[in-house]
Design a protein around this motif. Structure first.
Motif, mmCIF file in Angstrom:
data_model
loop_
_atom_site.group_PDB
_atom_site.id
_atom_site.type_symbol
_atom_site.label_atom_id
_atom_site.label_comp_id
_atom_site.label_asym_id
_atom_site.label_seq_id
_atom_site.Cartn_x
_atom_site.Cartn_y
_atom_site.Cartn_z
ATOM 1 N N ASP A 97 0.728 -1.066 0.113
ATOM 2 C CA ASP A 97 0.032 0.033 -0.028
ATOM 3 C C ASP A 97 0.881 1.308 0.002
ATOM 4 O O ASP A 97 0.567 2.203 -0.556
ATOM 5 N N GLN A 98 1.785 1.280 0.975
ATOM 6 C CA GLN A 98 2.952 2.617 0.998
ATOM 7 C C GLN A 98 3.857 2.478 -0.263
ATOM 8 O O GLN A 98 3.845 3.497 -0.766
ATOM 9 N N ASP B 262 2.914 1.733 -3.556
ATOM 10 C CA ASP B 262 2.183 2.263 -4.529
ATOM 11 C C ASP B 262 2.103 3.811 -4.308
ATOM 12 O O ASP B 262 1.602 4.236 -5.343
ATOM 13 N N ARG B 263 2.172 4.502 -3.420
ATOM 14 C CA ARG B 263 2.072 5.647 -3.226
ATOM 15 C C ARG B 263 3.492 6.579 -3.114
ATOM 16 O O ARG B 263 3.594 7.858 -2.603
ATOM 17 N N THR B 264 4.507 5.691 -3.329
ATOM 18 C CA THR B 264 5.851 6.295 -3.678
ATOM 19 C C THR B 264 6.284 6.469 -5.115
ATOM 20 O O THR B 264 6.481 5.311 -5.960
ATOM 21 N N SER B 265 6.465 7.493 -5.720
ATOM 22 C CA SER B 265 6.858 7.641 -7.267
ATOM 23 C C SER B 265 8.389 6.835 -7.433
ATOM 24 O O SER B 265 9.129 7.073 -6.510
ATOM 25 N N ILE C 40 2.607 8.530 -10.749
ATOM 26 C CA ILE C 40 2.070 7.264 -10.025
ATOM 27 C C ILE C 40 0.807 7.161 -11.119
ATOM 28 O O ILE C 40 -0.127 8.091 -11.303
ATOM 29 N N TRP D 259 -2.331 6.110 -10.728
ATOM 30 C CA TRP D 259 -3.360 5.971 -9.837
ATOM 31 C C TRP D 259 -4.509 4.941 -10.277
ATOM 32 O O TRP D 259 -5.189 4.476 -9.464
ATOM 33 N N VAL E 173 -3.019 1.686 -9.426
ATOM 34 C CA VAL E 173 -3.108 1.771 -7.798
ATOM 35 C C VAL E 173 -4.534 1.417 -7.389
ATOM 36 O O VAL E 173 -4.860 0.648 -6.388
ATOM 37 N N ASP E 174 -5.513 2.167 -7.778
ATOM 38 C CA ASP E 174 -6.901 1.955 -7.303
ATOM 39 C C ASP E 174 -7.266 0.117 -7.526
ATOM 40 O O ASP E 174 -7.891 -0.109 -6.425
ATOM 41 N N ASP F 298 -5.540 -1.249 -4.523
ATOM 42 C CA ASP F 298 -6.110 -0.725 -3.417
ATOM 43 C C ASP F 298 -7.415 -1.503 -3.409
ATOM 44 O O ASP F 298 -7.598 -2.091 -2.086
ATOM 45 N N HIS G 53 -7.227 4.011 2.392
ATOM 46 C CA HIS G 53 -7.234 4.266 1.287
ATOM 47 C C HIS G 53 -8.247 3.569 0.465
ATOM 48 O O HIS G 53 -8.375 3.699 -0.696
#
Length: 202
Positions: free
Chosen positions: A55-56, A58-61, A67, A69, A72-73, A76, A107
């Motif tokens: 999870d973390q 995925d939120r780091t470029s 990113i 998204w 990622v969605d 998530d 998230h």
């Protein structure tokens, strides 16, 4: 002349011994009764730790690339489904377990998920995971924001369309002292962050 009463000294000793044994049973239980299993040390669930790390991540470029998204969605939603299964089956044990699930649910996309994340943080804190303090505040803020109500701790920022990122409407009922007790920046620091985010776009 009264007759003398003869007391057998051996009988007296036997009675004393018997009384001692009976009293001893009541005051000091046999060792087999006193034995108890040592408290088991619960271990963090590795699967939840892995889902949290993903999870973390995925939120780091990566390599300065934007990113994706949409991708990622989708991930998530998969993580959200799995942590809810583990939660429903009572698989959470440690403070870290509760914290990891709360972060994944932070998230998600439904207000009830943010509320559950907040409740899980309360448990995580009670189990000694200090990381859950900030998340307890942030999940409550996100829950209120999704209901269209002012947030309380000033952790949430929102941009509508192409408008600048703004600190979401904040209730004045929470003091900076309470914010700091939950490891949340002060209101002034939140406003400074808002200014920094928008200066990068200009």
């Amino acid at each position: 002349m009264r007759a003398r009463t003869w007391i057998n000294p051996i009988a007296v000793i036997l009675i004393a011994l018997l009384l001692g044994i009976v009293v001893g049973w009541h005051t000091t239980p046999p060792s087999i009764w006193a034995q108890s299993s040592p408290p088991s040390v619960e271990k963090d669930k590795e699967e939840l730790a892995r889902l949290f790390r993903e999870d973390q991540a995925d939120r780091t470029s990566k390599d300065g690339k934007p990113i994706d998204w949409k991708a990622v969605d989708a991930r998530d939603k998969t993580r959200e489904k799995r942590v809810k299964e583990l939660y429903a089956n009572n698989q959470l044990r440690t403070g870290a377990d509760y914290y990891h699930v709360a972060m994944v649910l932070q998230h998600a996309s439904a207000p009830e998920d943010y509320l559950l994340a907040h409740e899980l943080c309360v448990v995580a804190i009670s189990k000694g995971d200090e990381r859950a303090k900030w998340l307890a505040a942030a999940s409550e803020d996100r829950f209120l924001m999704e209901l269209g109500r002012p947030q309380r701790f000033a952790t949430q920022f929102r941009s509508v369309g192409n408008s600048p990122m703004r600190l979401y409407q904040t209730d004045q009922g929470v003091t900076d002292g309470l914010r700091m007790a939950l490891n949340v920046p002060t209101l002034a620091q939140a406003k400074e962050r808002e200014a920094r985010m928008n200066s990068k776009k200009n």
